[in-house]
Design a protein around this motif. Structure first.
Motif, PDB file in Angstrom:
ATOM      1  N   ALA A 365      -9.417  46.854  64.651  1.00  0.00           N
ATOM      2  CA  ALA A 365      -9.829  46.558  66.086  1.00  0.00           C
ATOM      3  C   ALA A 365      -9.076  45.145  66.384  1.00  0.00           C
ATOM      4  O   ALA A 365      -9.387  44.268  65.474  1.00  0.00           O
ATOM      5  N   THR A 366      -8.787  44.854  67.676  1.00  0.00           N
ATOM      6  CA  THR A 366      -8.351  43.771  67.997  1.00  0.00           C
ATOM      7  C   THR A 366      -8.822  43.477  69.477  1.00  0.00           C
ATOM      8  O   THR A 366      -8.781  44.425  70.296  1.00  0.00           O
ATOM      9  N   CYS A 367      -9.106  42.291  69.747  1.00  0.00           N
ATOM     10  CA  CYS A 367      -9.719  41.671  71.011  1.00  0.00           C
ATOM     11  C   CYS A 367      -9.018  40.390  71.187  1.00  0.00           C
ATOM     12  O   CYS A 367      -8.926  39.543  70.439  1.00  0.00           O
ATOM     13  N   VAL A 368      -9.088  40.036  72.501  1.00  0.00           N
ATOM     14  CA  VAL A 368      -8.562  38.698  72.946  1.00  0.00           C
ATOM     15  C   VAL A 368     -10.182  37.814  73.297  1.00  0.00           C
ATOM     16  O   VAL A 368     -10.929  38.469  74.095  1.00  0.00           O
ATOM     17  N   CYS A 369     -10.143  36.764  72.679  1.00  0.00           N
ATOM     18  CA  CYS A 369     -11.524  36.057  73.014  1.00  0.00           C
ATOM     19  C   CYS A 369     -11.066  34.594  73.502  1.00  0.00           C
ATOM     20  O   CYS A 369      -9.908  34.144  73.264  1.00  0.00           O
ATOM     21  N   ARG A 385     -14.580  37.217  76.395  1.00  0.00           N
ATOM     22  CA  ARG A 385     -13.844  37.983  75.719  1.00  0.00           C
ATOM     23  C   ARG A 385     -13.375  39.220  76.627  1.00  0.00           C
ATOM     24  O   ARG A 385     -14.027  39.431  77.306  1.00  0.00           O
ATOM     25  N   MET A 386     -12.351  39.742  76.171  1.00  0.00           N
ATOM     26  CA  MET A 386     -11.425  40.705  77.045  1.00  0.00           C
ATOM     27  C   MET A 386     -12.453  42.084  77.043  1.00  0.00           C
ATOM     28  O   MET A 386     -13.166  42.564  76.213  1.00  0.00           O
ATOM     29  N   LEU A 428     -12.598  29.731  85.335  1.00  0.00           N
ATOM     30  CA  LEU A 428     -13.827  29.512  85.980  1.00  0.00           C
ATOM     31  C   LEU A 428     -14.670  30.848  86.545  1.00  0.00           C
ATOM     32  O   LEU A 428     -15.752  30.970  86.116  1.00  0.00           O
ATOM     33  N   ARG A 429     -14.011  31.698  86.923  1.00  0.00           N
ATOM     34  CA  ARG A 429     -14.377  32.872  87.370  1.00  0.00           C
ATOM     35  C   ARG A 429     -14.719  34.086  86.122  1.00  0.00           C
ATOM     36  O   ARG A 429     -15.142  35.076  86.728  1.00  0.00           O
ATOM     37  N   LYS A 430     -14.024  33.824  85.147  1.00  0.00           N
ATOM     38  CA  LYS A 430     -14.121  34.650  83.985  1.00  0.00           C
ATOM     39  C   LYS A 430     -13.642  36.158  84.339  1.00  0.00           C
ATOM     40  O   LYS A 430     -14.473  37.010  84.357  1.00  0.00           O
ATOM     41  N   GLU A 431     -12.425  36.089  84.970  1.00  0.00           N
ATOM     42  CA  GLU A 431     -11.801  37.488  85.472  1.00  0.00           C
ATOM     43  C   GLU A 431     -10.673  37.752  84.751  1.00  0.00           C
ATOM     44  O   GLU A 431      -9.761  37.134  84.726  1.00  0.00           O
TER      45      GLU A 431
END
Length: 463
Positions: A365-369, A385-386, A428-431
């Protein structure tokens, strides 16, 4: 019901004095209509001479010997028997006709208004146009095209808040002209002329004030340009001959009243230099202090960030950050343990906060944090995180990540052997948003992004 209708019409005729046609024979309707009784409209005295007509309610049109009745703009008009009523025009055609009727008066009014429009307000309006719109308007006249060299227009642009950063990228198949991405319109722009006229392969490494800094793949020559206006400069040769890989940072000049910019490069062995655009020279302010552990083991995949006049570089042995104050010339180092299972990490900045973005890989498993540096404890705290549904696409694949922009809005390039995904992340928006594929004009082939950096588009920035 028909007899009731005839009776009501008879009363109206007695009131207005118009003779009534011979009564119609009684008609037995084949169907029962469940409609409300019709409303009888009385005509004003000025329409007293208009003839009356009774519509045949039978299905047989041969028994209808009356004129056809058409209503238009509140008036009744009589049409000849057998003549079809005028066809209804489409709404678009009707509106087009109305515009044509008022075009002459509008043109005269606009001419009178814009003839005496103040020049400073004119430039203030144009300075607030989207960048892509301005370049389309440049072809209107020579006066608008010359705004790029106007000092008053430069002052107007300086008063406009900085827009969201754009991203300048280089693709594997188009390393000369590059491609620019506008996150507001979510469109790619493809320059037809290289920003810097050189045959060497140069890569974007830093940016500041609407300008981009390029370094050739031989790490010998630096170039600065505005990718929108193609204003460029080749910097003087460095005094320190270091041809190994270097980390590069760029910032606006805070010391000089004339503005300008500064560029700094750092090598793993501690060599560094600072370029000042106002003096057009490279200087070596001093040597690396003994408290800084050498070699620096810099993470060259991570771009430098500038916060409050200090340049920050990411290092890997030991894990942490080294900083250089561009005004005082003081070096500092901070030991910050990296998160476990982290790879392809890169520094970022948002509102004075130092951020870290990277890949967390555990098993398959891979995730962008995303992490934020806690100044009191000097530890990384995960803040986002993504989405998991996006990370499922990476499951079981060997993913490599590059951070192309690191100022408030990040662009991440996620690659494997058969995949190249681009996403943006607003701190800022965590988008999280997917980026449309980069496709050259008149082509359907998707371009693979090799490298890039973020920059704030500025029409008046000069190299």
């Amino acid at each position: 019901m028909l007899r009731q209708l005839i009776g009501q019409v008879q009363e109206l005729l007695d009131l207005y004095g118009t003779p009534l046609p011979p009564p119609l024979p009684a008609v037995h309707l084949p169907y029962i209509f469940h409609h409300q009784p019709p409303t009888i409209l009385g005509q004003p005295p000025q329409l007293r001479n208009n003839r009356w007509c009774f519509l045949n309610l039978e299905d047989n049109p041969s028994e209808d010997d009356c004129y056809n009745l058409v209503m238009k703009a509140g008036r009744f008009q009589m049409l000849e028997p057998g003549k079809a009523p005028p066809s209804k025009r489409a709404r678009k055609e009707r509106s087009r006709g109305k515009l044509a009727e008022t075009s002459s008066s509008n043109e005269t009014m606009e001419e009178e208004i814009w003839k005496e429009f103040p020049e400073d307000l004119h430039e203030a309006v144009i300075a607030r146009l989207p960048v892509a719109t301005f370049f389309r308007f440049r072809s209107v006249c020579q006066k608008w095209n010359s705004l790029l060299t106007s000092n008053s227009f430069s002052l107007q642009c300086a008063q406009v808040p900085q827009p969201q950063p754009w991203f300048y990228t280089r693709t594997h198949e188009n390393v000369n002209t590059g491609a620019m991405y506008d996150p507001v319109s979510r469109k790619w722009h493809h320059p037809t002329v290289p920003a810097i006229p050189t045959k060497m392969i140069i890569l974007p490494v830093a940016s500041a004030g609407g300008l981009l800094c390029f370094l050739d793949i031989g790490h010998r020559s630096f170039y600065v340009c505005n990718p929108l206006t193609r204003s460029f400069r080749e910097l003087q040769a460095r005094s320190v001959k270091v041809w190994s890989r270097v980390a590069v940072g760029m910032t606006l000049n805070q010391k000089s009243a004339n503005g300008g910019y500064q560029i700094m490069w750092v090598g793993s062995d501690g060599e560094y230099e600072v370029y000042d655009s106002t003096k057009n020279t490279w200087t070596c302010p001093g040597s690396m202090p003994s408290c800084i552990k050498l070699p620096l083991s810099l993470n060259f995949r991570s771009q430098a960030v500038c916060v409050d006049g200090s340049m920050y570089f990411l290092r890997s042995d030991p894990d942490g950050i080294v900083s250089y104050d561009m005004e005082t010339g003081v070096w500092k180092q901070f030991t910050v343990p990296a998160p476990v299972h982290l790879s392809d990490q890169s520094l970022a900045e948002c509102g004075g906060r130092i951020m870290l973005v990277g890949l967390l890989t555990k098993n398959a498993a891979t995730c962008v944090c995303i992490w934020e540096l806690q100044k009191m404890t000097l530890l990384w705290k995960e803040v986002d995180r993504m989405p998991n549904i996006w990370c499922l696409e990476f499951y079981g694949k060997h993913i490599k990540m590059s951070c192309l922009g690191n100022r408030g809005l990040l662009m991440l390039s996620l690659r494997s052997k058969m995949m190249n995904r681009l996403v943006t992340y607003d701190i800022l928006r965590k988008e999280w948003l997917r980026v449309p594929n980069c496709v050259l004009p008149h082509s359907r082939k998707r371009q693979w992004i090799a490298c890039g950096t973020a920059f704030h588009p500025c029409l008046t920035a000069k190299a």
